[in-house]
Design an enzyme around this catalytic site. Sequence first.
Site, PDB file in Angstrom:
ATOM      1  N   SER A 118       0.838  -1.197   0.000  1.00 37.63           N
ATOM      2  CA  SER A 118       0.000   0.000   0.000  1.00 37.63           C
ATOM      3  C   SER A 118       0.878   1.254   0.000  1.00 37.63           C
ATOM      4  O   SER A 118       1.707   1.426  -0.892  1.00 37.63           O
ATOM      5  CB  SER A 118      -0.962  -0.045   1.180  1.00 37.63           C
ATOM      6  OG  SER A 118      -1.974   0.941   1.061  1.00 37.63           O
TER       7      SER A 118
ATOM      8  N   GLU B 111      -9.674  -4.819  -3.737  1.00 40.86           N
ATOM      9  CA  GLU B 111      -8.917  -3.901  -2.879  1.00 40.86           C
ATOM     10  C   GLU B 111      -9.840  -2.964  -2.101  1.00 40.86           C
ATOM     11  O   GLU B 111      -9.734  -2.814  -0.885  1.00 40.86           O
ATOM     12  CB  GLU B 111      -7.966  -3.052  -3.729  1.00 40.86           C
ATOM     13  CG  GLU B 111      -6.876  -3.808  -4.457  1.00 40.86           C
ATOM     14  CD  GLU B 111      -5.625  -4.013  -3.631  1.00 40.86           C
ATOM     15  OE1 GLU B 111      -5.649  -3.728  -2.411  1.00 40.86           O
ATOM     16  OE2 GLU B 111      -4.621  -4.455  -4.197  1.00 40.86           O
TER      17      GLU B 111
ATOM     18  N   HIS C 197      -8.030  -5.397   0.291  1.00 39.07           N
ATOM     19  CA  HIS C 197      -6.744  -4.764   0.557  1.00 39.07           C
ATOM     20  C   HIS C 197      -6.186  -5.291   1.882  1.00 39.07           C
ATOM     21  O   HIS C 197      -6.911  -5.424   2.876  1.00 39.07           O
ATOM     22  CB  HIS C 197      -6.979  -3.253   0.651  1.00 39.07           C
ATOM     23  CG  HIS C 197      -5.751  -2.413   0.654  1.00 39.07           C
ATOM     24  ND1 HIS C 197      -4.864  -2.368  -0.389  1.00 39.07           N
ATOM     25  CD2 HIS C 197      -5.270  -1.536   1.591  1.00 39.07           C
ATOM     26  CE1 HIS C 197      -3.901  -1.516  -0.114  1.00 39.07           C
ATOM     27  NE2 HIS C 197      -4.113  -0.999   1.094  1.00 39.07           N
TER      28      HIS C 197
END
Length: 542
Positions: free
Chosen positions: A219, A341, A440
């Site tokens: 990320s 995600e 995610h």
Amino acid sequence: MPNSPGRGHVVVDLPAGRLRGAVEDGIAVFRAVPYAAPPVGDLRWRSARPHPGWTGTRDATTDGPSAPQPYREGGDPVLGGHGSPPFDEDCLTVNIWTPAADGARRPVLVWIHGGGFVSGSGSLPGYSGATFARDGDLVFVSVNYRIGPLGYLTFPAGEDASGETGAAAVDGAPAPDTDSGEGGGNPWLTDQLRALRWVRENIAAFGGDPELITVAGQSGGAVSTAALVGHPEAEGLIKRVILQSPPLGLDFPAPAAYQERVDAYRDLAGAGTVAELRALDWPELIGAGLGLLARTARWGYWPTPFLPVIDGVTLHRHPAGNLIHGSATDIDVLIGWTREEANFGFALDEGYAAATRDQVTERIADTFGTVDAPEVYAAYERARPGARPADVLMDLITDELFRVPALRLAEARAEIGRPVYAYRFDLPTPAHDGRLGAAHCLELPFVFDNFDQWTHAPFVAGLAPAVRDGLADTMHRAWIAFVRTGDPNHPGLPHWDPYTAGERTTMRFDSVVTALAAPADDSRTLHERAARERRTPPDLMI
């Protein structure tokens, strides 16, 4: 050579001083090792500076404080929390896991945590490097760096501690360089660069090879990783990178565009000058950051109150562009995303669950224009039969921030003959009645293969142990193979070819692991068409 004064401890001598670490289950571990001077007082918001060292033997057997950040008792319903006390500005440290502090010159894996630029810590149990050290004979280093307002506020060029503005900068970029110790842009990046230098200069004492460094991040940490490879002072320091779910679709502003956000933050903090901000205690700064989160939030967009700034000094271009220009094109790249995600931030929000087709179509129009928005909505609806408006929105956000920009980078690297290895993580979690899907962050415990360190995280609940553990072993060993050789293939994995313009091979990590050809072509072509119609410059498309 290291000294071992007693069972359960190990000592190494560094230029900065002597360190005493602990031996934990056969792995030598050194915690809270300083790589830079504490960024406190007048050094707040200044570039990271070398640590002055210490006398005597410094204890490195316990974690130090994490970077100041928001904290909610009991955590969140997805991760269960991504940072916990103690917090302190004196946080610029690394943690090291090594099979032995000897002269073996093992490959080194440097981990940069994510957290939306506002949360996280290299000391989180889930980011323990013990499994990589034990299973891969690697030296693992996790990095703590400044985040939130302390790491991502950038002030006008020439503004000194009094708040007065000096000579104008060229194109609005801060004048001082990253090693001057003066104010400037992107303190977070100067921290990470200083940590990388520290690793290069010291890792041999921990059994690592300073010529064989892989930097990995997830990320925001993946954005950091891409930013590092483009910095002139990092040239030659990084052999390989692993980019897990990088949000490369974010618009990283220049200083002039970021100024409105900085001014809003000053207003929220009740401080008009840098000197006044330096006089505030860090909890007041974090509180103002929460106010900025509320002020900058937009419906249908991932919230990012703080962002990296393309200041022309520490960061010269969008981080993704670094990997297709200059010497960084020689760096090996592994990159991927999770299938859903955006479900991480939106699937459990009842407000978004009630979204209407008209609301989502209007949001689509921001990207594709009003005329094409209904057709695009229909395309997303066809791709996920039975999709609610919220599902269409989440798939759109996944494409915009993660999937399509990663594919653009893969396409660009293929064009210059330096293909990446691409993957997609597809295994959905049954937690929260399956609403999160393959969200995610869900790949993290699989990559680290350490589910015993993630028992606090609600999103791992209900995963079938046999499937979970088998997939974790497969992914973990692929990451180890890539760090060691630049090729993630190993005997327990279907053959994984690099991503080329012809095949577009993408490894799908699911209950059955499969190499797929161009699995995201519909998303890629849909968004490429929109970019061409908007005449988006090639560098911005990357």
